[in-house]
Motif scaffolding. Sequence first.
Motif, PDB file in Angstrom:
ATOM      1  N   UNK A   1     -37.953  23.195  56.548  1.00 42.69           N
ATOM      2  CA  UNK A   1     -38.393  21.843  56.199  1.00 42.69           C
ATOM      3  C   UNK A   1     -39.900  21.728  56.420  1.00 42.69           C
ATOM      4  N   UNK A   2     -40.638  21.161  55.461  1.00 44.65           N
ATOM      5  CA  UNK A   2     -42.085  21.025  55.622  1.00 44.65           C
ATOM      6  C   UNK A   2     -42.483  20.250  56.873  1.00 44.65           C
ATOM      7  N   UNK A   3     -43.614  20.631  57.443  1.00 46.21           N
ATOM      8  CA  UNK A   3     -44.188  19.946  58.602  1.00 46.21           C
ATOM      9  C   UNK A   3     -45.180  18.914  58.093  1.00 46.21           C
ATOM     10  N   UNK A   4     -45.020  17.652  58.474  1.00 46.15           N
ATOM     11  CA  UNK A   4     -45.929  16.588  58.056  1.00 46.15           C
ATOM     12  C   UNK A   4     -46.867  16.250  59.210  1.00 46.15           C
ATOM     13  N   UNK A   5     -48.179  16.285  58.925  1.00 47.14           N
ATOM     14  CA  UNK A   5     -49.200  16.028  59.946  1.00 47.14           C
ATOM     15  C   UNK A   5     -50.025  14.811  59.545  1.00 47.14           C
ATOM     16  N   UNK A   6     -50.123  13.832  60.428  1.00 49.31           N
ATOM     17  CA  UNK A   6     -50.970  12.660  60.205  1.00 49.31           C
ATOM     18  C   UNK A   6     -52.288  12.846  60.947  1.00 49.31           C
ATOM     19  N   UNK A   7     -53.397  12.680  60.226  1.00 42.04           N
ATOM     20  CA  UNK A   7     -54.724  12.701  60.838  1.00 42.04           C
ATOM     21  C   UNK A   7     -55.313  11.315  60.632  1.00 42.04           C
ATOM     22  N   UNK A   8     -55.446  10.549  61.723  1.00 45.09           N
ATOM     23  CA  UNK A   8     -55.932   9.186  61.598  1.00 45.09           C
ATOM     24  C   UNK A   8     -57.109   8.948  62.537  1.00 45.09           C
ATOM     25  N   UNK A   9     -57.697   7.762  62.425  1.00 47.41           N
ATOM     26  CA  UNK A   9     -58.888   7.400  63.183  1.00 47.41           C
ATOM     27  C   UNK A   9     -59.694   6.422  62.356  1.00 47.41           C
ATOM     28  N   UNK A  10     -60.780   5.957  62.885  1.00 44.36           N
ATOM     29  CA  UNK A  10     -61.599   4.985  62.180  1.00 44.36           C
ATOM     30  C   UNK A  10     -62.310   5.564  60.975  1.00 44.36           C
ATOM     31  N   UNK A  11     -62.797   4.678  60.115  1.00 41.20           N
ATOM     32  CA  UNK A  11     -63.591   5.106  58.967  1.00 41.20           C
ATOM     33  C   UNK A  11     -64.831   5.841  59.456  1.00 41.20           C
ATOM     34  N   UNK A  12     -65.040   7.065  58.946  1.00 38.26           N
ATOM     35  CA  UNK A  12     -66.183   7.867  59.369  1.00 38.26           C
ATOM     36  C   UNK A  12     -65.940   8.686  60.616  1.00 38.26           C
ATOM     37  N   UNK A  13     -64.698   8.760  61.060  1.00 33.43           N
ATOM     38  CA  UNK A  13     -64.409   9.492  62.301  1.00 33.43           C
ATOM     39  C   UNK A  13     -64.377  11.002  62.123  1.00 33.43           C
ATOM     40  N   UNK A  14     -64.283  11.460  60.885  1.00 43.30           N
ATOM     41  CA  UNK A  14     -64.192  12.898  60.638  1.00 43.30           C
ATOM     42  C   UNK A  14     -62.797  13.349  60.265  1.00 43.30           C
ATOM     43  N   UNK A  15     -61.950  12.385  59.871  1.00 47.38           N
ATOM     44  CA  UNK A  15     -60.563  12.707  59.484  1.00 47.38           C
ATOM     45  C   UNK A  15     -60.520  13.721  58.351  1.00 47.38           C
ATOM     46  N   UNK A  16     -61.299  13.476  57.302  1.00 53.17           N
ATOM     47  CA  UNK A  16     -61.283  14.370  56.139  1.00 53.17           C
ATOM     48  C   UNK A  16     -61.751  15.768  56.515  1.00 53.17           C
ATOM     49  N   UNK A  17     -62.813  15.833  57.315  1.00 49.72           N
ATOM     50  CA  UNK A  17     -63.330  17.138  57.739  1.00 49.72           C
ATOM     51  C   UNK A  17     -62.289  17.906  58.525  1.00 49.72           C
ATOM     52  N   UNK A  18     -61.610  17.224  59.442  1.00 42.77           N
ATOM     53  CA  UNK A  18     -60.572  17.881  60.236  1.00 42.77           C
ATOM     54  C   UNK A  18     -59.410  18.315  59.354  1.00 42.77           C
ATOM     55  N   UNK A  19     -58.966  17.435  58.458  1.00 36.58           N
ATOM     56  CA  UNK A  19     -57.834  17.762  57.590  1.00 36.58           C
ATOM     57  C   UNK A  19     -58.154  18.974  56.715  1.00 36.58           C
ATOM     58  N   UNK A  20     -59.355  18.998  56.144  1.00 38.23           N
ATOM     59  CA  UNK A  20     -59.753  20.121  55.297  1.00 38.23           C
ATOM     60  C   UNK A  20     -59.873  21.411  56.107  1.00 38.23           C
ATOM     61  N   UNK A  21     -60.337  21.291  57.358  1.00 41.61           N
ATOM     62  CA  UNK A  21     -60.453  22.469  58.217  1.00 41.61           C
ATOM     63  C   UNK A  21     -59.078  23.047  58.534  1.00 41.61           C
TER      64      UNK A  21
END
Length: 215
Positions: A1-21
């Motif tokens: 079964x796929x693993x679902x990961x939520x990356x959250x935080x405030x706008x500009x917190x670096x969520x996208x950078x972490x998710x892409x990494x």
Amino acid sequence: MPILIAITGGSGSGKSTLAEALVSALPAGTAVLLREDSYYRDAASLPDFDAATFDFDDVTARDHALMIRDLTELKAGRDIVAPIYSFIHHGREPGGEAVRAAGVVIIEGTHLLCNPELVALFDIRVFVDTPADIRFIRRLLRDQTERGRTPESVIAQYLTTVRPGHERLTEPSRVNADFIVADATAAVRLEDPQAVVRLAAPVLAHPLLSPLIRA
């Protein structure tokens, strides 16, 4: 079964950078990335819509019902077609984006842990904690560069809806996270590869992911 990961935080917190990494660090083809911003409601179709006054930072601006359906499908191993949202036209583009049901599905967004039904779907819940001034500067630069906005409009929106929405919704939702990742770099742009590696390391060490790294 796929693993679902939520990356959250405030706008500009670096969520996208972490998710892409995380996508890059996992074996090729293992992970796919979804963005909560794709699931904004079709705001432009609403009666009397005004982009200058519409509260994009309230959880009601999101189509979480659709997101829950899509994530449920992905968790069941079925591909989906995710919506594509235009920040220029404030509405959904025709068609959508095909997303395959990979072994790891990473979702980043500010309101992911504000909805109990969404919280229940995730296997790993991460909150990125970044100082407010750094988050604001990153947002100011991003919205001018990527969305063609004036500094005055970005500041007005930040004071009117972004900061209040963060304090009312996103910040309290950190209690639903499995752990907090602190961005202590104070970098306006997360361009140092080693800093990004350090940011991703605690997530990759999670018992559900570490076997994939060793494989």
